[in-house]
Scaffold this active site. Structure first.
Site, PDB file in Angstrom:
ATOM      1  CG  ASP A  11      -0.234  -0.018   2.560  1.00  0.00           C
ATOM      2  OD1 ASP A  11       0.966  -0.407   2.617  1.00  0.00           O
ATOM      3  OD2 ASP A  11      -0.857   0.369   3.575  1.00  0.00           O
ATOM      4  CG  ASP A  16       4.034   0.151   1.655  1.00  0.00           C
ATOM      5  OD1 ASP A  16       3.513  -0.948   1.814  1.00  0.00           O
ATOM      6  OD2 ASP A  16       3.820   1.115   2.421  1.00  0.00           O
ATOM      7  CG  ASN A  40       0.517   3.410   4.263  1.00  0.00           C
ATOM      8  OD1 ASN A  40       0.293   3.409   5.471  1.00  0.00           O
ATOM      9  ND2 ASN A  40       1.555   2.795   3.730  1.00  0.00           N
ATOM     10  CB  THR A 123       4.753  -4.052   2.737  1.00  0.00           C
ATOM     11  OG1 THR A 123       4.236  -3.579   1.484  1.00  0.00           O
ATOM     12  CG2 THR A 123       5.943  -4.938   2.493  1.00  0.00           C
ATOM     13  CG  PHE A 164      -1.689   1.265   9.646  1.00  0.00           C
ATOM     14  CD1 PHE A 164      -2.695   2.195   9.865  1.00  0.00           C
ATOM     15  CD2 PHE A 164      -1.442   0.871   8.332  1.00  0.00           C
ATOM     16  CE1 PHE A 164      -3.445   2.717   8.811  1.00  0.00           C
ATOM     17  CE2 PHE A 164      -2.175   1.386   7.269  1.00  0.00           C
ATOM     18  CZ  PHE A 164      -3.184   2.309   7.518  1.00  0.00           C
ATOM     19  CG  ASN A 165       0.586  -2.992   7.560  1.00  0.00           C
ATOM     20  OD1 ASN A 165       0.095  -1.966   7.092  1.00  0.00           O
ATOM     21  ND2 ASN A 165       1.858  -3.324   7.379  1.00  0.00           N
ATOM     22  CD  GLN A 226       6.652   8.457  11.101  1.00  0.00           C
ATOM     23  OE1 GLN A 226       6.146   8.382  12.227  1.00  0.00           O
ATOM     24  NE2 GLN A 226       6.523   7.499  10.206  1.00  0.00           N
ATOM     25  CG  HIS A 238       7.342   0.406   9.883  1.00  0.00           C
ATOM     26  ND1 HIS A 238       7.553   0.156  11.219  1.00  0.00           N
ATOM     27  CD2 HIS A 238       6.718   1.616   9.816  1.00  0.00           C
ATOM     28  CE1 HIS A 238       7.075   1.172  11.925  1.00  0.00           C
ATOM     29  NE2 HIS A 238       6.570   2.069  11.100  1.00  0.00           N
ATOM     30  CG  ASP A 239       6.078  -1.490   4.704  1.00  0.00           C
ATOM     31  OD1 ASP A 239       5.749  -2.048   5.761  1.00  0.00           O
ATOM     32  OD2 ASP A 239       5.332  -0.720   4.085  1.00  0.00           O
TER      33      ASP A 239
HETATM   34  C1  BDR Z   1       2.944  -0.121   8.632  1.00  0.00           C
HETATM   35  O1  BDR Z   1       1.875   0.793   8.451  1.00  0.00           O
HETATM   36  C2  BDR Z   1       2.070   1.570   7.302  1.00  0.00           C
HETATM   37  O2  BDR Z   1       1.766   2.907   7.552  1.00  0.00           O
HETATM   38  C3  BDR Z   1       3.486   1.367   6.871  1.00  0.00           C
HETATM   39  O3  BDR Z   1       3.581   1.427   5.455  1.00  0.00           O
HETATM   40  C4  BDR Z   1       3.823  -0.006   7.402  1.00  0.00           C
HETATM   41  O4  BDR Z   1       3.471  -1.014   6.476  1.00  0.00           O
HETATM   42  C5  BDR Z   1       3.623   0.185   9.940  1.00  0.00           C
HETATM   43  O5  BDR Z   1       2.731   0.067  10.994  1.00  0.00           O
HETATM   44 CA    CA Z   2       2.894  -0.462   4.191  1.00  0.00          CA
END
Ligand code: BDR
Ligand code: CA
Length: 305
Positions: A11, A16, A40, A123, A164-165, A226, A238-239
């Site tokens: 996303d 990503d 996202n 991701t 989140f994911n 952020q 993260h991804d």
């Molecule tokens: C995840 O949430 C999304 O905002 C980022 O792309 C990542 O996959 C982190 O919590």
């Molecule tokens: Ca992501």
């Protein structure tokens, strides 16, 4: 060397985008397709971003678009971090948009049936993969591994307990974790340590490729957001952890655990309950070597020129 075939469901999304870049430029992986999910940003925006990125890399892959919403819920997006476009910070040329004619779940089914021992990377929210498993359960026999960014052994980022994911589509994550496929989870407990510090940005600036230019421009906006919205000094990348764990086995340490998704409409919704004492269903990342991680990022930025 036989490259490991993978597909990525994503996303994009700043992090990503870098995961896609590392996968595309890896000499160990064969990225055979990309699908998108809402997360996202809305599905149209994440798909446009994925399409832009693939055109930017010079790939001929056509993105397979996913559903507008998660399996049972309405999508929650994250414009605070990723902006209105979902990938604020870089202006792509006006590429002609062209998508795979299949919905994402059908693309996943076809890719998995045609490629034994493929790895499926997610991701974003796991909606498309879960839908593919629901529609064609036998695909699970062909999947070598599901590698996901999501969840946490400790705290969440959207609620005190949920990442989140997983939170966006907990039912989908639940389906995937119960599918009996080997799983590898890279969660917040490690990815939150991977911060895009000023030193990282400076190091990337020195590389001087199209890829590093993309990275620097995206990361400046990512970090700014952020700071503004989460009060974090630097954003966590993260991804790419998913892809980097496949190209360099020295970066992450994993421990075998039982992972279960909380799908109850309570304050625990979206929590990944990780336990070392219950029957194993997932390798969970527990530590990260940051020098090795960034070295892999820089290596792949260098190749994108
Ligand atoms: C995840 O949430 C999304 O905002 C980022 O792309 C990542 O996959 C982190 O919590
Ligand atoms: Ca992501």
């Amino acid at each position: 060397m036989n490259k490991q075939k993978i597909i990525i469901d994503c996303d994009p999304g700043h992090d990503d985008a870098i995961a896609l870049l590392v996968a595309y430029y890896s000499d160990q992986l064969d990225l055979i397709g990309v699908s998108t999910c809402a997360g996202n940003q809305t599905i149209d925006k994440t798909s446009k971003n994925a399409d832009n990125l693939l055109r930017f890399f010079g790939s001929s892959i056509k993105v397979a678009k996913g559903e507008t919403d998660p399996i049972k819920r309405k999508v929650k997006t994250c414009p605070e971090i990723h902006g209105e476009s979902g990938l604020d910070g870089y202006d792509f040329p006006n590429y002609k948009e062209e998508y795979d004619s299949r919905p994402a779940y059908q693309f996943i089914i076809d890719a998995v049936l045609a490629n034994k021992d493929i790895i499926v990377v997610t991701t974003g929210p796991m909606s498309n993969l879960a839908l593919a498993i629901l529609k064609k359960p036998e695909i699970t026999k062909n999947i070598k591994e599901i590698v996901l960014m999501g969840g946490s052994t400790t705290e969440g980022n959207i609620t005190p307990v949920a990442e989140f994911n997983i939170l966006v589509d907990p039912e989908a994550a639940d389906i995937c974790f119960k599918a009996g496929v080997p799983m590898r989870m890279l969660g917040l407990n490690v990815t939150r340590k991977i911060l895009v510090t000023d030193e990282v940005v400076k190091e990337a600036e020195k590389i001087g490729t199209r890829g590093s230019d993309l990275f620097v421009k995206l990361m400046k906006v990512f970090n700014e957001n952020q700071r503004k919205f989460f009060g974090l000094e630097y954003g966590p990348l993260h991804d790419p952890a998913t892809i980097i764990s496949m190209v360099n086995s020295k970066v992450f340490k994993f421990e075998p655990m039982h992972v279960e998704i909380d799908t109850t409409d309570t304050k625990f919704l979206g929590k990944t309950r990780c336990s070392a004492s219950k029957p194993y269903n997932c390798d969970v990342a527990v530590s990260v070597n940051l020098d090795e991680y960034w070295a892999e990022v820089y290596k792949h930025l260098r190749r994108c020129n």
